[in-house]
Scaffold this motif. Structure first.
Motif, PDB file in Angstrom:
ATOM      1  N   ASN A   1      53.578  49.625  32.545  1.00  0.00           N
ATOM      2  CA  ASN A   1      54.352  48.774  32.413  1.00  0.00           C
ATOM      3  C   ASN A   1      54.109  47.659  31.059  1.00  0.00           C
ATOM      4  O   ASN A   1      54.977  47.236  31.429  1.00  0.00           O
TER       5      ASN A   1
ATOM      6  N   HIS B   1      61.067  50.767  38.957  1.00  0.00           N
ATOM      7  CA  HIS B   1      59.870  50.345  38.296  1.00  0.00           C
ATOM      8  C   HIS B   1      58.760  49.965  39.502  1.00  0.00           C
ATOM      9  O   HIS B   1      57.626  50.947  40.072  1.00  0.00           O
TER      10      HIS B   1
ATOM     11  N   LEU C   1      55.532  51.123  41.279  1.00  0.00           N
ATOM     12  CA  LEU C   1      54.523  50.445  41.196  1.00  0.00           C
ATOM     13  C   LEU C   1      54.023  49.971  43.523  1.00  0.00           C
ATOM     14  O   LEU C   1      52.577  50.101  43.530  1.00  0.00           O
TER      15      LEU C   1
ATOM     16  N   MET D   1      52.118  43.080  37.669  1.00  0.00           N
ATOM     17  CA  MET D   1      52.776  43.975  36.854  1.00  0.00           C
ATOM     18  C   MET D   1      54.150  43.875  37.439  1.00  0.00           C
ATOM     19  O   MET D   1      55.319  43.754  36.789  1.00  0.00           O
TER      20      MET D   1
ATOM     21  N   HIS E   1      58.073  41.489  35.974  1.00  0.00           N
ATOM     22  CA  HIS E   1      59.365  42.211  36.483  1.00  0.00           C
ATOM     23  C   HIS E   1      60.415  41.769  36.483  1.00  0.00           C
ATOM     24  O   HIS E   1      61.242  41.295  36.513  1.00  0.00           O
TER      25      HIS E   1
END
Length: 343
Positions: free
Chosen positions: A30, A49, A53, A92, A96
């Motif tokens: 990450n 991504h 997660l 994490m 993003h």
């Protein structure tokens, strides 16, 4: 669930051992990943991504629920460790997801700004017909100063068209309002001149009639005086000086009476002129008020009829403006049974 499911050294829950083993790898991955969120592919990779997660997060949550069923105490440990892992994963994700949300919010704000400005441009096509030419000129200057720039992006052509249509609409409205105001001013001027002319003619006629009447009365009085004087002279030819003096006194009195009669006639003529003038002023005021009331009523009816035509166009888009106004005119003239317009 027995103690043998707990990890020997760390004291961690065995059900989470798989996720703890993955956590360091996920964190390293990450931190190492860098996405271009504004780029279509980068944005898609970032979302992929995040989805990965979230799947891990969901698996942790499923394990937590399974472990918690065995024991309340054990369940508290399950919750605590799951929360710890989830918070790290959420951190994490947030790294993003935040830039993606910021881009989405900026895009939504940009589109809403364009919609608002397009709405402002369209409002210039919906002005009431009762605005004066001066008010319309102010609105035209406002629209003329409206800037169409690159911030409109994909709506640049629509904005340019709305501005062009609005300017054309305002130009036509200004011409119509200027003509309407000029016609109204000319009508007032002609009405004022006609009233003044009629008043002058009446005053002149009254004065001439009064003067002629006064002159006739004076001449009649003078004639009576002359006849009386001649008769007196004839009678007094044989009379003494005293009778001649008395006759002259009577003659003088007759002249004075004639003068008084002439003065009374002149006063009566002036009073008649004053009374006629007051009546004319009152009549002119009443006519002007009636004309203003008719003009206000006409403007009110035009505004109602225009609103009715707009409603027809909204409800029946296959009609054009001319046909919609023709329908409203037929209704206003009561040429369509069982339908009327409330003014």
């Amino acid at each position: 669930m027995n103690e043998d499911i707990i990890l020997k050294d760390s004291g961690g829950i065995a059900a989470y051992s798989e996720f703890r083993a993955q956590l360091a790898t996920l964190a390293t991955e990450n931190s190492a990943l860098v996405f271009d969120y504004a780029d279509e592919k980068g944005n898609k990779d970032a979302r992929s991504h995040i989805h990965k997660l979230r799947r891990t997060k969901g698996a942790v949550e499923s394990a937590r629920k399974a472990e918690k069923q065995a024991s309340l105490d054990y369940g508290r440990r399950v919750d605590s460790e799951a929360k710890e892992i989830i918070e790290k994963i959420e951190g994490m994700i947030e790294v993003h997801e935040r830039p993606i949300k910021e881009i989405e919010e900026r895009e939504a704000a940009r589109k809403q700004s364009i919609i608002n400005r397009l709405g402002a441009l369209c409002s210039f096509l919906e002005l009431p017909d009762t605005l004066s030419s001066a008010e319309l000129l102010e609105r035209r200057a406002e629209l003329d100063a409206f800037v169409i720039d690159e911030s409109f992006d994909e709506s640049m052509a629509a904005a340019t068209k709305h501005r062009k249509d609005g300017l054309a609409h305002l130009d036509a409205a200004i011409v119509a309002a200027t003509k309407r105001e000029a016609e109204a001013a000319e009508l007032v001027r002609l009405r004022t001149e006609e009233i003044a002319r009629q008043q002058a003619e009446r005053e002149q006629r009254i004065a001439e009639e009064a003067a002629a009447k006064a002159k006739a009365e004076a001449e009649a009085a003078a004639e009576r005086g002359r006849i009386a004087s001649e008769a007196a002279t004839k009678r007094e030819q044989e009379a003494a000086a005293a009778r001649e003096k008395a006759e002259r006194d009577r003659a003088d009195k007759a002249v004075a009476d004639a003068k008084a009669a002439e003065e009374r006639a002149a006063r009566a003529a002036q009073e008649a002129v004053d009374r006629e003038r007051r009546e004319m002023v009152a009549k002119a005021k009443a006519e002007q008020e009636a004309a203003e009331k008719r003009e206000n009523d006409r403007a009110h009816r035009m505004a109602i009829n225009s609103a009715a035509a707009d409603a027809l166009l909204d409800g029946a888009p296959f009609l054009d403006r001319e046909k919609a106004e023709a329908i409203v005119t037929l209704i206003a003239k009561k040429m369509i049974p069982a339908i009327s317009i409330a003014y």
